[in-house]
Design an enzyme around this catalytic site. Sequence first.
Site, PDB file in Angstrom:
ATOM      1  N   ASP A 347      71.270  83.703 -57.435  1.00 32.09           N
ATOM      2  CA  ASP A 347      71.296  83.088 -56.116  1.00 32.09           C
ATOM      3  C   ASP A 347      72.337  81.961 -56.123  1.00 32.09           C
ATOM      4  O   ASP A 347      72.402  81.180 -57.077  1.00 32.09           O
ATOM      5  CB  ASP A 347      69.898  82.529 -55.828  1.00 32.09           C
ATOM      6  CG  ASP A 347      69.750  82.017 -54.423  1.00 32.09           C
ATOM      7  OD1 ASP A 347      69.871  82.813 -53.483  1.00 32.09           O
ATOM      8  OD2 ASP A 347      69.505  80.790 -54.266  1.00 32.09           O
ATOM      9  N   GLU A 376      75.674  85.786 -55.758  1.00 31.92           N
ATOM     10  CA  GLU A 376      76.309  85.336 -54.525  1.00 31.92           C
ATOM     11  C   GLU A 376      77.458  84.410 -54.918  1.00 31.92           C
ATOM     12  O   GLU A 376      77.210  83.317 -55.432  1.00 31.92           O
ATOM     13  CB  GLU A 376      75.319  84.553 -53.662  1.00 31.92           C
ATOM     14  CG  GLU A 376      74.180  85.374 -53.087  1.00 31.92           C
ATOM     15  CD  GLU A 376      73.285  84.525 -52.190  1.00 31.92           C
ATOM     16  OE1 GLU A 376      73.070  84.902 -51.037  1.00 31.92           O
ATOM     17  OE2 GLU A 376      72.786  83.474 -52.654  1.00 31.92           O
TER      18      GLU A 376
END
Length: 664
Positions: A347, A376
Amino acid sequence: MKILPVLASIALCCSMETVAENPDSKYQNFPTYAGDDLELTVGADGTRWRLWSPEAEEVELLIYPTGRNSKAEQTLKMTKADQGTWTASLPGKLYGKYYTFRIKHNGKWLKETPGVWAKAVGVNGERAAIIDFGLTDPEGWNSDKGPALKHINDAVIYEMHHRDFSEHPSSGVANKGKFLALTETGTTNPEGEATGIDHLKDLGVTHVHILPSYDYNSVDEANLQLNQYNWGYDPLNYNSPEGSYSTNPSDPSARVREMKEMVKSLHDNGIGVIMDVVYNHTADNDDSNFSLTAPGYYYRHRPDGSYSDASGCGNETASDRQQMRDFIVNSVKYWAKEYHIDGFRFDLMAIHDIETMNQVAAALKEINPDIFIYGEGWTAGDSPLPVEKRALKENVSKMPQVAVFSDDIRDAVKGHYSDASDRGFATGKPGLEETVKIGIVGSTAHPQVDYSKGNNSKFAYANAPTQIINYVSCHDDLMLTDKLRKSMPDATEAERQRAARLAQTIVFTSQGTPFMFTGEEIFRDKKGVHNSYKSPDSINAIDWNLRHANASQYEYYKELIKLRKEHPAFRMTTAEDVAKHLKFDKTEPGLVSYSLVDHANGDNYKEIKVIFNGSDESRTVKVSKADWTVIAEDGNIKADGLGSSRGGKLTVAPRSALILGRVK
Ligand code: CA
């Protein structure tokens, strides 16, 4: 900008003060501890503790009979040891007991904490638990192994939340919303169609990517009857599974054993398990386990001493500091070894530094070369970490074993994520053809792709298509069905499903790794809620009756996945191969057309022709005359062929893909 002398001197004075007061500069010189015995070790020589807390003035260890609501039965003073650690020990293996640490910092005793390395915890993760991990292994665990895929782009990734997947009554699953849901076979919806793990197998995905399943903060595990829902991006104990996904959060062994049973069951059915990991921030600031063991150290700060916040969640961790970097590397190693996890999704990965991600990849590949690492490649806010050090999408060429999500293909195909009504290529918006092409070549350098026309990226940032995750929808933002309803308000549901087929066909035929969100294959929705992180089950749970109502949509996805898996041409592994074997055709606006030529990547087809028509009008294209097998046409698809064609002038129906293959 010209600075007046008086202002310059003020600026100088302030910047000097800033340097002197920079709360982060002192941490560079902290002693760090690299041993593998941090916090708890149980062995023949007894139960031993070692807490890393370099600034503590005193440290206490408290032993409890239960996970909560009991008094400490013993309090031990810990002894200052080497490299900033404190130690204590007791004779015997204290299985069944619980413990916390408490440190004195700046003359003040802080709150108790289970530490940062608790591998088992009591209810709500308040206290660390001492359990016998040997008793948590399912039968056959020693020989358990996930699918062995040579390259990440051989995978088909299915992102899911435990409650989304099995909570709805129509799932037919007994252990609704639990790890054990993914151990049940033979489950069906009321129409008798497969749900649960059988559904995943039938669909053909190779990996499930489970939303955060470490112990998170928001759901009250002691009151599960309240049916609380949370995505879990609020980490509490990074090295223990979440209690609300177990059948008994008060039994510290249950969540460990049941998560392993889930992994084993998926592996037995040929499906790998990817964990979503959120090391970039914690649920709490001063009261997090990081802050209560080594105040300040694990986080980045602004010059005024406040928490910097690149996560948008109140704080950001400092992977560029040795003990934090080691924590991340050792934590993923632990999950890979103890739980046989097959991949990790980071993340807000760009909050971490490049060096940390490279160390993560190296450590994991040493355990299992088939482990995948992706994330990400962005942050949610600014960070003190210099841009050139961030594990950004734009820096992925410096992380050869790491992949990043392509927001390029996502926004180009379905419309921008931040504007609900915005359309994309697949819903007829003109001008996005070049960005779609960037997605098709997996953001690698290609002689026929003009990156200056790219919407989100202006250069070929990936060294290889294996560094790219292609998707049009995930848990974040409007999922595909809702996006299509908002951006095609006057269309029929059939027209929207057609657009969804085209969008996913672009994803699944593109170079890179395809990624889909749970339930898209049956056109589920989230009732238009774009940030459903704590929405109730009525928003998030998948109604499996849709498997029946949208059966043809499901069949399309299934055949699309089959096509990708049967044809290596869609899964080239080097930029050179893509540049050599993927040839774009000149097309008018609204169309993108290319060929995969010369048995690309060992494909049995000499040529595969792929044409996308994003407009709402039929288009005529010219295809070379040959004996073609028609694979996809007018919103239908069959991996083994719908029929045949001699080529020449062909029609591409509105909002659809035409895919042809020829063996000679
Ligand atoms: Ca929890």
